[in-house]
Design a protein around this motif. Structure first.
Motif, PDB file in Angstrom:
ATOM      1  N   ILE A  11      45.350  42.734  30.449  1.00  0.00           N
ATOM      2  CA  ILE A  11      46.263  41.970  29.590  1.00  0.00           C
ATOM      3  C   ILE A  11      45.450  41.392  28.440  1.00  0.00           C
ATOM      4  CG2 ILE A  11      47.841  40.016  29.425  1.00  0.00           C
ATOM      5  CD1 ILE A  11      48.265  40.304  32.465  1.00  0.00           C
ATOM      6  N   LEU A  12      45.943  41.607  27.224  1.00  0.00           N
ATOM      7  CA  LEU A  12      45.347  40.990  26.048  1.00  0.00           C
ATOM      8  C   LEU A  12      46.263  39.850  25.618  1.00  0.00           C
ATOM      9  CD1 LEU A  12      43.201  40.941  23.786  1.00  0.00           C
ATOM     10  CD2 LEU A  12      44.746  42.413  22.472  1.00  0.00           C
ATOM     11  N   TYR A  13      45.768  38.635  25.755  1.00  0.00           N
ATOM     12  CA  TYR A  13      46.528  37.465  25.306  1.00  0.00           C
ATOM     13  C   TYR A  13      46.170  37.201  23.851  1.00  0.00           C
ATOM     14  CZ  TYR A  13      47.523  36.601  30.211  1.00  0.00           C
ATOM     15  OH  TYR A  13      47.952  36.717  31.507  1.00  0.00           O
ATOM     16  N   HIS A  14      47.181  37.126  23.015  1.00  0.00           N
ATOM     17  CA  HIS A  14      46.986  36.852  21.591  1.00  0.00           C
ATOM     18  C   HIS A  14      47.556  35.462  21.313  1.00  0.00           C
ATOM     19  CE1 HIS A  14      48.613  37.472  17.283  1.00  0.00           C
ATOM     20  NE2 HIS A  14      47.397  36.990  17.232  1.00  0.00           N
ATOM     21  N   PHE A  15      46.678  34.535  21.014  1.00  0.00           N
ATOM     22  CA  PHE A  15      47.082  33.175  20.677  1.00  0.00           C
ATOM     23  C   PHE A  15      47.262  33.111  19.162  1.00  0.00           C
ATOM     24  CE2 PHE A  15      44.446  33.047  24.447  1.00  0.00           C
ATOM     25  CZ  PHE A  15      45.174  32.252  25.308  1.00  0.00           C
ATOM     26  N   TYR A  16      48.424  32.667  18.737  1.00  0.00           N
ATOM     27  CA  TYR A  16      48.712  32.632  17.303  1.00  0.00           C
ATOM     28  C   TYR A  16      49.504  31.384  16.958  1.00  0.00           C
ATOM     29  CZ  TYR A  16      53.626  33.636  18.069  1.00  0.00           C
ATOM     30  OH  TYR A  16      54.928  33.524  18.458  1.00  0.00           O
ATOM     31  N   SER A  17      49.588  31.114  15.652  1.00  0.00           N
ATOM     32  CA  SER A  17      50.501  30.084  15.165  1.00  0.00           C
ATOM     33  C   SER A  17      51.281  30.705  14.003  1.00  0.00           C
ATOM     34  CB  SER A  17      49.752  28.823  14.730  1.00  0.00           C
ATOM     35  OG  SER A  17      48.803  29.113  13.746  1.00  0.00           O
ATOM     36  N   TYR A  59      40.314  29.908  29.909  1.00  0.00           N
ATOM     37  CA  TYR A  59      40.102  30.027  28.468  1.00  0.00           C
ATOM     38  C   TYR A  59      41.265  29.394  27.741  1.00  0.00           C
ATOM     39  CZ  TYR A  59      39.685  32.068  23.841  1.00  0.00           C
ATOM     40  OH  TYR A  59      39.598  32.236  22.487  1.00  0.00           O
ATOM     41  N   SER A  60      40.966  28.456  26.858  1.00  0.00           N
ATOM     42  CA  SER A  60      42.005  27.902  25.999  1.00  0.00           C
ATOM     43  C   SER A  60      41.456  27.889  24.577  1.00  0.00           C
ATOM     44  CB  SER A  60      42.445  26.511  26.448  1.00  0.00           C
ATOM     45  OG  SER A  60      41.374  25.639  26.516  1.00  0.00           O
ATOM     46  N   PRO A  61      42.196  28.448  23.640  1.00  0.00           N
ATOM     47  CA  PRO A  61      41.688  28.603  22.276  1.00  0.00           C
ATOM     48  C   PRO A  61      41.612  27.282  21.526  1.00  0.00           C
ATOM     49  CG  PRO A  61      43.983  29.216  22.353  1.00  0.00           C
ATOM     50  CD  PRO A  61      43.573  28.920  23.762  1.00  0.00           C
ATOM     51  N   ARG A  62      40.690  27.234  20.581  1.00  0.00           N
ATOM     52  CA  ARG A  62      40.542  26.059  19.723  1.00  0.00           C
ATOM     53  C   ARG A  62      41.072  26.321  18.322  1.00  0.00           C
ATOM     54  NH1 ARG A  62      37.778  22.612  22.809  1.00  0.00           N
ATOM     55  NH2 ARG A  62      36.070  23.319  24.103  1.00  0.00           N
ATOM     56  N   SER A  63      41.261  27.599  17.983  1.00  0.00           N
ATOM     57  CA  SER A  63      41.807  27.962  16.678  1.00  0.00           C
ATOM     58  C   SER A  63      42.538  29.293  16.805  1.00  0.00           C
ATOM     59  CB  SER A  63      40.690  28.069  15.636  1.00  0.00           C
ATOM     60  OG  SER A  63      39.780  29.082  16.004  1.00  0.00           O
ATOM     61  N   THR A  64      43.262  29.660  15.767  1.00  0.00           N
ATOM     62  CA  THR A  64      43.996  30.920  15.794  1.00  0.00           C
ATOM     63  C   THR A  64      43.583  31.772  14.606  1.00  0.00           C
ATOM     64  OG1 THR A  64      45.848  29.971  14.563  1.00  0.00           O
ATOM     65  CG2 THR A  64      46.011  29.959  16.961  1.00  0.00           C
ATOM     66  N   PRO A  65      43.652  33.081  14.741  1.00  0.00           N
ATOM     67  CA  PRO A  65      44.021  33.803  15.951  1.00  0.00           C
ATOM     68  C   PRO A  65      42.878  33.787  16.967  1.00  0.00           C
ATOM     69  CG  PRO A  65      43.415  35.370  14.248  1.00  0.00           C
ATOM     70  CD  PRO A  65      43.363  33.999  13.630  1.00  0.00           C
ATOM     71  N   ALA A  66      43.245  33.886  18.214  1.00  0.00           N
ATOM     72  CA  ALA A  66      42.268  33.967  19.296  1.00  0.00           C
ATOM     73  C   ALA A  66      42.803  34.969  20.315  1.00  0.00           C
ATOM     74  CB  ALA A  66      42.071  32.606  19.948  1.00  0.00           C
ATOM     75  N   TYR A  67      41.877  35.597  21.016  1.00  0.00           N
ATOM     76  CA  TYR A  67      42.256  36.639  21.956  1.00  0.00           C
ATOM     77  C   TYR A  67      41.500  36.451  23.263  1.00  0.00           C
ATOM     78  CZ  TYR A  67      43.743  38.689  17.575  1.00  0.00           C
ATOM     79  OH  TYR A  67      44.321  38.898  16.357  1.00  0.00           O
ATOM     80  N   ALA A  68      42.150  36.804  24.359  1.00  0.00           N
ATOM     81  CA  ALA A  68      41.492  36.813  25.661  1.00  0.00           C
ATOM     82  C   ALA A  68      41.938  38.086  26.376  1.00  0.00           C
ATOM     83  CB  ALA A  68      41.884  35.583  26.484  1.00  0.00           C
ATOM     84  N   LEU A  69      40.967  38.910  26.765  1.00  0.00           N
ATOM     85  CA  LEU A  69      41.253  40.136  27.493  1.00  0.00           C
ATOM     86  C   LEU A  69      40.952  39.895  28.959  1.00  0.00           C
ATOM     87  CD1 LEU A  69      42.075  43.121  27.382  1.00  0.00           C
ATOM     88  CD2 LEU A  69      39.657  43.666  27.027  1.00  0.00           C
ATOM     89  N   VAL A  70      41.967  40.060  29.804  1.00  0.00           N
ATOM     90  CA  VAL A  70      41.832  39.744  31.225  1.00  0.00           C
ATOM     91  C   VAL A  70      42.184  40.982  32.041  1.00  0.00           C
ATOM     92  CG1 VAL A  70      42.673  38.257  33.080  1.00  0.00           C
ATOM     93  CG2 VAL A  70      42.468  37.353  30.766  1.00  0.00           C
ATOM     94  N   ARG A  71      41.347  41.294  32.989  1.00  0.00           N
ATOM     95  CA  ARG A  71      41.627  42.389  33.923  1.00  0.00           C
ATOM     96  C   ARG A  71      41.865  41.796  35.286  1.00  0.00           C
ATOM     97  NH1 ARG A  71      38.317  47.749  33.238  1.00  0.00           N
ATOM     98  NH2 ARG A  71      39.568  48.067  35.079  1.00  0.00           N
ATOM     99  N   ASP A  72      42.805  42.396  35.995  1.00  0.00           N
ATOM    100  CA  ASP A  72      43.083  41.927  37.364  1.00  0.00           C
ATOM    101  C   ASP A  72      42.096  42.482  38.352  1.00  0.00           C
ATOM    102  OD1 ASP A  72      45.189  40.361  36.642  1.00  0.00           O
ATOM    103  OD2 ASP A  72      46.648  41.960  36.884  1.00  0.00           O
TER     104      ASP A  72
END
Length: 72
Positions: A11-17, A59-72
């Motif tokens: 899963i690629l989480y894309h943090f945006y505003s 993982y919690s982003p401090r700015s945007t855009p930010a991404y987190a790639l997570v594998r199960d």
């Protein structure tokens, strides 16, 4: 014939505003990535203005855009 879908192994989480210029610039690239890797990676977009305290597996982003790639 019936097709079933299985979740992607990553899963690629894309943090945006919404007002983020860099997020808007990255959008076409993220869409291309999503199409190219649709069988192996699920892309989930998270609006940090709607919920500023997102925390994905530590993982919690401090700015945007930010991404987190997570594998199960």
């Amino acid at each position: 014939m019936m097709f079933t879908t299985t979740p992607a192994p990553a899963i690629l989480y894309h943090f945006y505003s919404p007002g983020c210029v860099h997020c808007a610039e990255a959008a076409p690239h993220l869409q291309s990535f999503e199409l190219e890797h649709r069988r192996t990676v699920s892309v989930i977009r998270l609006n940090v203005e709607a919920k500023p305290d997102w925390n994905i597996k530590g993982y919690s982003p401090r700015s945007t855009p930010a991404y987190a790639l997570v594998r199960d």
